[in-house]
Design an enzyme around this catalytic site. Structure first.
Site, PDB file in Angstrom:
ATOM      1  N   HIS A  16       4.881 -64.850  13.479  1.00 11.53           N
ATOM      2  CA  HIS A  16       3.769 -64.076  12.907  1.00 11.53           C
ATOM      3  C   HIS A  16       3.463 -62.894  13.829  1.00 11.53           C
ATOM      4  CE1 HIS A  16       1.874 -66.953  15.638  1.00 11.53           C
ATOM      5  NE2 HIS A  16       0.777 -66.195  15.658  1.00 11.53           N
ATOM      6  N   HIS A  18       0.909 -61.754  15.656  1.00  9.14           N
ATOM      7  CA  HIS A  18      -0.158 -61.729  16.655  1.00  9.14           C
ATOM      8  C   HIS A  18       0.420 -61.169  17.947  1.00  9.14           C
ATOM      9  CE1 HIS A  18      -2.962 -64.973  14.721  1.00  9.14           C
ATOM     10  NE2 HIS A  18      -3.094 -63.787  14.172  1.00  9.14           N
ATOM     11  N   ASP A  20       0.453 -61.936  21.033  1.00 13.13           N
ATOM     12  CA  ASP A  20       1.169 -62.802  21.976  1.00 13.13           C
ATOM     13  C   ASP A  20       2.561 -63.199  21.479  1.00 13.13           C
ATOM     14  OD1 ASP A  20      -0.188 -64.332  20.012  1.00 13.13           O
ATOM     15  OD2 ASP A  20      -0.151 -66.115  21.270  1.00 13.13           O
ATOM     16  N   HIS A  21       2.885 -62.820  20.252  1.00 11.08           N
ATOM     17  CA  HIS A  21       4.208 -63.122  19.704  1.00 11.08           C
ATOM     18  C   HIS A  21       5.098 -61.888  19.562  1.00 11.08           C
ATOM     19  CE1 HIS A  21       3.598 -67.389  18.466  1.00 11.08           C
ATOM     20  NE2 HIS A  21       2.347 -67.008  18.706  1.00 11.08           N
TER      21      HIS A  21
END
Length: 153
Positions: A16, A18, A20-21
């Site tokens: 996804h 976000h 942090d990804h």
């Protein structure tokens, strides 16, 4: 991550969008670009709708603007998103339209779900030891469009 390791990565799966990804992707591309391996393999990145826009726009603003390896960005698009996507002019004729909605590059794909609601991400991909692997995705609940990946031998 060593230069040799970066060069051996051929596929990245994003669940996804976000921070942090995805924020490390640009750093990874820059490090891979500056690696000293003369034979850099193509890199395929899979993820939700918006991944192509995020990466291509980030590259336009911060670099690298040109890669010495092929980058293919494949977006997993839900049925609802497909209905909207098909009505939009994604290529655009003005520079600003192209900047906001980067066109697909050669090799980029949009992947929709099959009749069972599963995305067939990679079929018969050979991994270490000659094992044949298939990768499929399904949506999972997380507040934003999110995919879980299943690896099948």
């Amino acid at each position: 991550v060593t230069s040799a390791t970066r060069m051996s990565v051929r596929n990245i799966l994003i669940t996804h969008l976000h921070a942090d990804h995805v924020l490390g992707l640009l750093e990874f591309l820059i490090a891979r670009q500056t690696g000293n391996d003369s034979e850099k393999s193509a890199l395929d990145i899979y993820g939700p709708l918006g991944l192509r826009k995020f990466l291509r726009t980030s590259m336009q603003i911060m670099g690298p603007r040109k890669l010495d390896f092929e980058l293919r960005i494949h977006e997993l698009v839900t049925k609802k998103e497909l209905a909207v996507y098909d009505t939009m002019n994604w290529v655009g004729e003005s520079e600003s339209a192209t900047f906001m909605y980067p066109p697909r590059q050669s090799g980029d794909r949009n992947i929709g779900p099959n009749a069972e609601g599963t995305w067939e991400v990679m079929n018969s991909s050979k991994v270490r030891g000659g094992v044949t692997m298939t990768v499929k995705a399904r949506t999972v609940k997380h507040g934003v469009t999110t995919f879980g990946y299943v690896f099948e031998e």
